[in-house]
Design an enzyme around this catalytic site. Structure first.
Site, PDB file in Angstrom:
ATOM      1  N   HIS A 127      22.812  52.561  41.522  1.00  0.00           N
ATOM      2  CA  HIS A 127      22.986  51.525  40.554  1.00  0.00           C
ATOM      3  C   HIS A 127      22.923  53.067  39.437  1.00  0.00           C
ATOM      4  CE1 HIS A 127      21.049  49.020  36.702  1.00  0.00           C
ATOM      5  NE2 HIS A 127      20.648  50.207  36.395  1.00  0.00           N
ATOM      6  N   GLU A 128      22.786  53.653  38.936  1.00  0.00           N
ATOM      7  CA  GLU A 128      22.733  54.650  38.481  1.00  0.00           C
ATOM      8  C   GLU A 128      24.105  55.238  38.483  1.00  0.00           C
ATOM      9  OE1 GLU A 128      20.801  55.315  36.111  1.00  0.00           O
ATOM     10  OE2 GLU A 128      19.121  53.703  36.924  1.00  0.00           O
ATOM     11  N   GLY A 130      13.197  53.499  35.805  1.00  0.00           N
ATOM     12  CA  GLY A 130      13.877  53.649  37.077  1.00  0.00           C
ATOM     13  C   GLY A 130      14.092  55.161  37.338  1.00  0.00           C
ATOM     14  N   ALA A 131      14.640  54.591  36.346  1.00  0.00           N
ATOM     15  CA  ALA A 131      15.891  55.544  36.173  1.00  0.00           C
ATOM     16  C   ALA A 131      16.750  56.248  35.061  1.00  0.00           C
ATOM     17  CB  ALA A 131      16.629  56.257  37.159  1.00  0.00           C
ATOM     18  N   MET A 132      17.439  56.454  34.709  1.00  0.00           N
ATOM     19  CA  MET A 132      18.467  57.039  33.516  1.00  0.00           C
ATOM     20  C   MET A 132      19.590  57.600  34.148  1.00  0.00           C
ATOM     21  SD  MET A 132      18.866  55.722  30.910  1.00  0.00           S
ATOM     22  CE  MET A 132      20.120  55.852  29.119  1.00  0.00           C
ATOM     23  N   GLU A 133      20.694  57.007  33.619  1.00  0.00           N
ATOM     24  CA  GLU A 133      21.481  57.105  33.627  1.00  0.00           C
ATOM     25  C   GLU A 133      23.361  58.981  32.737  1.00  0.00           C
ATOM     26  OE1 GLU A 133      21.051  54.731  32.843  1.00  0.00           O
ATOM     27  OE2 GLU A 133      22.499  53.793  31.232  1.00  0.00           O
ATOM     28  N   GLU A 143      24.204  47.342  32.126  1.00  0.00           N
ATOM     29  CA  GLU A 143      23.328  46.916  32.542  1.00  0.00           C
ATOM     30  C   GLU A 143      23.220  46.139  33.635  1.00  0.00           C
ATOM     31  OE1 GLU A 143      20.917  49.112  33.096  1.00  0.00           O
ATOM     32  OE2 GLU A 143      20.624  50.108  31.065  1.00  0.00           O
ATOM     33  N   HIS A 186      26.680  53.645  36.373  1.00  0.00           N
ATOM     34  CA  HIS A 186      26.976  53.708  34.835  1.00  0.00           C
ATOM     35  C   HIS A 186      27.733  54.880  35.189  1.00  0.00           C
ATOM     36  CE1 HIS A 186      24.083  51.318  33.325  1.00  0.00           C
ATOM     37  NE2 HIS A 186      22.655  51.571  33.821  1.00  0.00           N
TER      38      HIS A 186
END
Ligand SMILES: [Zn+2]
Length: 835
Positions: free
Chosen positions: A293-294, A259-262, A316, A297
């Site tokens: 969410h990201e 979905g995405a990455m931090e 996570e 992180h």
């Protein structure tokens, strides 16, 4: 291309960390060349124990030169995805000049060409062990380093990285050194991206998307910035350390696996998050949740990083918990916990009840491949649910104060579960070791049931009975709400009382406060959704659900009831036909679009696998009716109208009506039959055999775009036509040139319950062909494709036998083995339900 997965073991990582301390990677990339490679000129400065030998991850296409401390390194030292170094000094400088391969599987430096305008876009994704595909590196989370990046690229491009831009001269970009970060967090986007900038509280903001999405990014930027600002403010209220990575950029990249990455300073999302067609508020909430969410992180994962992948959950679970919490507390999506209760927890529960279950915090993860397997509903959703329970137990003040102490102690470094528990024990004054043992170190889930005896119209006794599954006998303390709901004469359902209850680990907790209390129409365990458990209603409450659920005002309470109801069907305790009847009664009056979408999605999945060929058409028809009724009662501009339309399109067999909508006839007011809704209709027509290849080609000719290309792949694979299936299958299992996303979309369209006769030969072929597919594709993308291409709708003992045979193969790829085990376990449940 054969993908080499350079698995790193925990033992190797521990040894390397004892030998090496990395200072800096100076990465100078030249992206101007043509062909399948780019130039990577990298200087690594690191300290080591003098005389020691070690290795870096490194997968070059071609090495031009390598020197260590000025002396040439034998090219033969680079082999098997590693670069072996011997005779290290205390201070070392490794300089490597090499050509590296672009990737098309979403890992390494992924290259994408937009079919609409021919533009090329790149993004760098190094997680979980792909840093060697871009630069020679000590690729493990506890060897953090400063990254100083320079890029040469076409002068009309945009280039962004973790670090802030220092200088730009035509086609040359130089970026400031980053803070110390882990290798898996180094990122980059490059290409003619469209940019929108902003600022908040002294933090520069930027958004990037493909040029083809420019007008949509411009239109959606105010909402994305609004969510970003509010989330930043909320994190700054909760955490004493301010956002630590300078600018906050969010890039929307094509064919991204997650979905995405931090990545610190530059979060990358899949660019489906910038939709070009109408979406529902549930879609917008999902994006808001991912933004939060990201951002979580940035503290959990980026500032303080797990020492090794066995503490992946530290990243996570916290990001999942804080993502929902900040979305609910700081944005307009105040019902984010309803979504979590319905959707995310179901994901965790499924994973936790399979034979492959593992503790939230496994004591040992042996290597990076095993770590990737733990990237599941347990590490995310169960972990977050367990944290929610921890907060209910410790209180918020002690929880946040413990987190802050943890960040302060380990900023820019690494930490373990023990470090975090220490900080929380200190802040709360409680010993958390017992809690951690039962909640984090032991797998599987408890079931809570209400056991009720009556004395006339009152309760004689109400007890909460807790059970554990065979093989996992742990009972746990649960702090839960117990809601008593009454139905009044006018039909309204209201909360009379909510008790705060400590369910102990004895197995039976009597709620003495309820003795002699008039019985409620619905007694709801885990009201407020504070704990992680399966909930079963007592018989009277369960029988009242069809009457009560539609009038239950609290969306979170409805979510808990829906979740319990769906879970009972998943377990084969209740028939899917009963569920469909409930959906027909409750859906048309459901007010929350997230509940609408999730009920339709989950029920549809159950109908496709749990209803046999004789009963499925009728069940599908009822589902279509439920969606149709909701469509009829919603007005233009109501998100539920679009959700209902999507549900109806997916379930109906009324091809004339679908054709009418395509032609603009009898379309409900306010429903835009836009590009993606057109494709959704065409997809359904393709499944039903009512649209052919020519029609798909014609739609694509009018929509030469990334999304159009992906939709066309799904539609072609979905057609009930022998040649179309053969072509789709060949693409899925054998075409390494096909990108991750196009292969996934092809796989997503392939299996249709309507087409089981035609698809019969492919059941066997799945088990024969998948090991080779795993060889030609990368880790995460291969896992997605193996799961999507699984013959889940061919529910039979024969499919299970074929799965068992494959699982018995010596040396079977671990990732494929997990995918097959899990899908097979789901099929076992479906067979029980059908029986
Ligand atoms: Zn995450």
């Amino acid at each position: 291309m054969i993908v080499v997965m350079p698995t790193l073991t925990r033992a190797e990582a521990v040894e390397r960390a004892s030998l090496v301390d990395v200072e800096e990677y100076h990465v100078d990339l030249d992206l101007t060349g043509s062909g399948d490679t780019f130039r990577s000129l990298v200087t690594v400065r690191f300290r080591a124990r003098a005389g020691a030998a070690t290795f870096l991850e490194f997968e070059p296409a071609e090495v031009a030169s390598m020197t260590l401390n000025g002396a040439p390194v034998d090219p033969a030292a680079a082999t098997g995805a590693r670069l072996e170094l011997t005779g290290l000094a205390e201070e070392n400088t490794l300089v490597v000049d090499a050509l590296m391969r672009y990737s098309n599987d979403g890992e390494g430096l992924h290259r994408y060409t937009d079919p609409g305008d021919g533009n090329t876009y790149l993004y760098q994704h190094l997680f979980i062990n792909n840093a060697g595909r871009v630069l020679p590196s000590f690729d493990q989370p506890d060897l953090k380093a400063v990254f100083r990046v320079a890029v040469t690229a076409p002068a009309d491009w945009v280039v962004a990285t973790n670090g802030e831009l220092v200088s730009r001269d035509g086609g040359r970009w130089e970026f400031a050194p980053t803070k110390r970060i882990s290798t898996y967090l180094a990122s980059l986007v490059a290409g003619p991206y469209h940019v929108v900038t902003g600022e908040h509280d002294g933090i520069p903001l930027a958004l990037y998307a493909r040029a083809a999405l420019a007008e949509h990014l411009d239109a959606q930027a105010p909402e994305i910035f609004e969510i970003t600002r509010r989330s930043l403010d909320r994190f700054h209220e909760m955490f004493r350390i301010r956002y630590p990575f300078g600018h906050y950029q969010q890039a929307f990249a094509p064919e991204f696996n997650f979905g995405a990455m931090e990545y610190p300073g530059i979060v990358v999302f899949r660019d489906e998050m910038i939709p070009r067609s109408a979406v529902t508020d549930a879609d917008r909430e999902r994006r808001a949740n991912i933004i939060a969410h990201e951002m979580a992180h940035m503290w959990f994962g980026d500032l303080v990083t797990m020492a090794w992948w066995d503490d992946l959950w530290l990243n996570e679970s916290f990001a999942e918990y804080l993502g929902s919490r900040v979305t609910a507390e700081a944005t307009r999506f105040t019902d984010a916990w309803t979504t979590f209760a319905m959707q995310r927890k179901a994901w965790g529960l499924r994973a936790d009840q399979r034979p492959s279950t593992h503790p939230v915090a496994p004591s040992v993860v042996d290597d990076t491949e095993q770590a990737l397997l733990n990237f599941d509903g347990i590490s995310y959703a169960k972990g977050a649910a367990v944290l929610k329970q921890l907060v209910a137990w410790l209180g918020d003040e002690a929880f946040l104060s413990g987190l802050n102490a943890h960040f302060e102690a380990h900023a820019y470094g690494n930490a373990t579960l023990a470090d975090l528990l220490g900080a929380l024990s200190e802040s709360s004054g409680r010993d958390l070791s017992g809690w951690a043992e039962v909640w984090l170190r032991r797998a599987q889930v408890n079931t809570l049931r209400a056991e009720i005896t009556r004395d006339g119209a009152s309760y004689a006794e109400v007890a909460v009975v807790q059970t554990a599954p065979d093989g996992h006998p742990t009972l746990r303390p649960h702090r839960i709400g117990v809601g008593l709901y009454d139905r009044s004469a006018d039909g309204a359902v209201t909360l009379r009382q909510r008790l705060d209850v400590e369910v102990d680990a004895s197995g039976r907790t009597v709620l003495s406060a309820l003795a002699g209390v008039p019985a409620a129409d619905l007694l709801l365990l885990n009201d407020g959704d504070l704990t992680y458990a399966k909930v079963r209603l007592d018989d009277e409450s369960a029988a009242a659900v069809p009457l009560l659920l539609p009038r239950l005002g609290d969306s979170l309470a409805r979510a808990v009831v829906w979740a319990a109801t769906l879970d009972a069907v998943v377990d084969g305790e209740r028939p899917v036909a009963e569920l469909v009847t409930l959906v027909l009664a409750a859906l048309p009056v459901e007010t929350e679009v997230v509940v609408v979408e999730d009920v339709l999605r989950a029920t549809r999945g159950l109908v496709d696998r749990y209803a046999g060929p004789e009963t499925r058409p009728a069940a599908l028809e009822l589902l279509a009716q439920a969606a149709d009724r909701l469509l009829a009662v919603t007005g233009p501009g109501d998100s539920r109208r679009l959700a209902a339309a999507r549900g109806l399109i997916g379930a109906t067999v009324d091809t004339a009506r679908l054709r009418g909508w395509l032609a603009g006839e009898d379309v409900p007011d306010g429903l835009a039959v836009d590009a993606d809704l057109r494709w959704l209709i065409l997809y359904r027509l393709s499944v039903l055999g009512a649209a052919g290849a020519a029609e798909i080609d014609a739609e694509l000719a009018g929509d030469r775009s990334a999304a159009g290309e992906q939709w066309a792949a799904a539609c072609r694979a979905a057609r009930p036509d022998a040649e179309a299936k053969e072509a789709a299958w060949a693409a899925i299992v054998g075409d390494a040139e096909l990108s991750n996303r196009l292969a996934e979309r092809t796989a997503s369209g392939f299996w249709q319950p309507e087409q089981l006769d035609l698809l019969e030969p492919y059941v066997k072929r799945y088990f024969a062909d998948m090991p080779e597919m795993m060889r030609i594709r990368g880790g995460m993308s291969a896992e997605h494709i193996a799961a999507m291409a699984y013959p889940s709708v061919a529910v039979s003992e024969r499919t299970r036998q074929l799965a068992a045979d494959l699982l018995a193969t010596p040396g079977l790829n671990q990732i494929l083995s997990r995918v097959v085990q899990d899908a097979d376990d789901d099929m076992g449940r479906a067979l029980i339900a059908r029986g």
